[in-house]
Design an enzyme around this catalytic site. Structure first.
Site, PDB file in Angstrom:
ATOM      1  N   ASP A 164       0.893  -1.047   0.023  1.00 43.55           N
ATOM      2  CA  ASP A 164       0.083  -0.044  -0.058  1.00 43.55           C
ATOM      3  C   ASP A 164       0.815   1.185   0.143  1.00 43.55           C
ATOM      4  OD1 ASP A 164      -2.300   1.681   0.343  1.00 43.55           O
ATOM      5  OD2 ASP A 164      -1.944   1.927   2.398  1.00 43.55           O
TER       6      ASP A 164
ATOM      7  N   GLU B 101      -1.408  -1.410  -4.586  1.00 51.00           N
ATOM      8  CA  GLU B 101      -2.515  -0.526  -5.036  1.00 51.00           C
ATOM      9  C   GLU B 101      -2.140   0.675  -6.049  1.00 51.00           C
ATOM     10  OE1 GLU B 101      -5.328   1.980  -2.375  1.00 51.00           O
ATOM     11  OE2 GLU B 101      -5.086  -0.187  -1.700  1.00 51.00           O
TER      12      GLU B 101
ATOM     13  N   ASP C 173      -2.397   1.077   7.240  1.00 52.55           N
ATOM     14  CA  ASP C 173      -1.587   0.727   6.292  1.00 52.55           C
ATOM     15  C   ASP C 173      -0.918  -0.641   5.930  1.00 52.55           C
ATOM     16  OD1 ASP C 173      -1.236   3.619   5.392  1.00 52.55           O
ATOM     17  OD2 ASP C 173      -0.755   3.810   7.325  1.00 52.55           O
TER      18      ASP C 173
END
Length: 172
Positions: free
Chosen positions: A7, A66, A138
């Site tokens: 991420d 992502e 996160d």
């Protein structure tokens, strides 16, 4: 199959490592790379170096990251894209395949709702990986990205890659 989920973020980049054995997902590790305020090149190097260490330590076979979304502030989007680029470089330097997923795809795969909230993602990650406690936001997002990949991502039989070709570790 060992999967590293990432991420990306300039201040905090989350990572999560899972194994997929048959239909089971097994938690290996997760954490965050935190950068302090300072010069952009030094911060990007910190992300690159730390993710490279994670890759060397855990030896993932594939990486799921992502995708950047465009938000209201173009400067923030650009900075996030640069952090994401550093993360992709860490994977490509280690000859790993990189799969990219939107936040909507990740949330849909993990929670069943593409518009799920952060705490819902954390809860489902905790349940799917049988964790005793909830990972940080996160780290949970990174683990969710890895879970999304394991549930049908590239290279695992869920998404056909016929007609695509590999260039510098990415499907095009």
């Amino acid at each position: 199959m060992r999967i590293l989920g990432i991420d990306p973020g300039l201040r905090i980049t989350g990572f999560g490592v899972i194994d997929k054995k048959g239909g089971n997902l097994i938690y290996i590790s997760s954490g965050c790379v935190k950068t302090s305020e300072g010069e952009l090149p030094a911060r990007l190097k910190l992300i690159l170096d730390n993710l490279n260490e994670v890759i060397i330590q855990y030896q993932p076979e594939q990486v799921a990251i992502e995708q950047v979304f465009v938000n209201i502030n173009p400067k923030s989007t650009l900075l996030l894209g640069q952090a994401r680029g550093a993360a992709i470089c860490a994977a490509v330097m280690n000859n790993l395949i990189v799969a990219e997923y939107t936040a909507l795809q990740v949330k849909q795969a993990v929670v069943g709702n593409g518009h799920a909230k952060k705490d819902q993602v954390q809860e489902m990650v905790m349940r799917l990986l049988s964790l005793a406690s909830s990972p940080s936001v996160d780290a949970a997002d990174a683990l969710a990205c890895a879970i999304c990949h394991a549930h049908g991502g590239l290279g695992l039989g869920g998404i056909s890659i016929t007609g695509y070709r590999m260039k510098r570790g990415r499907l095009i």
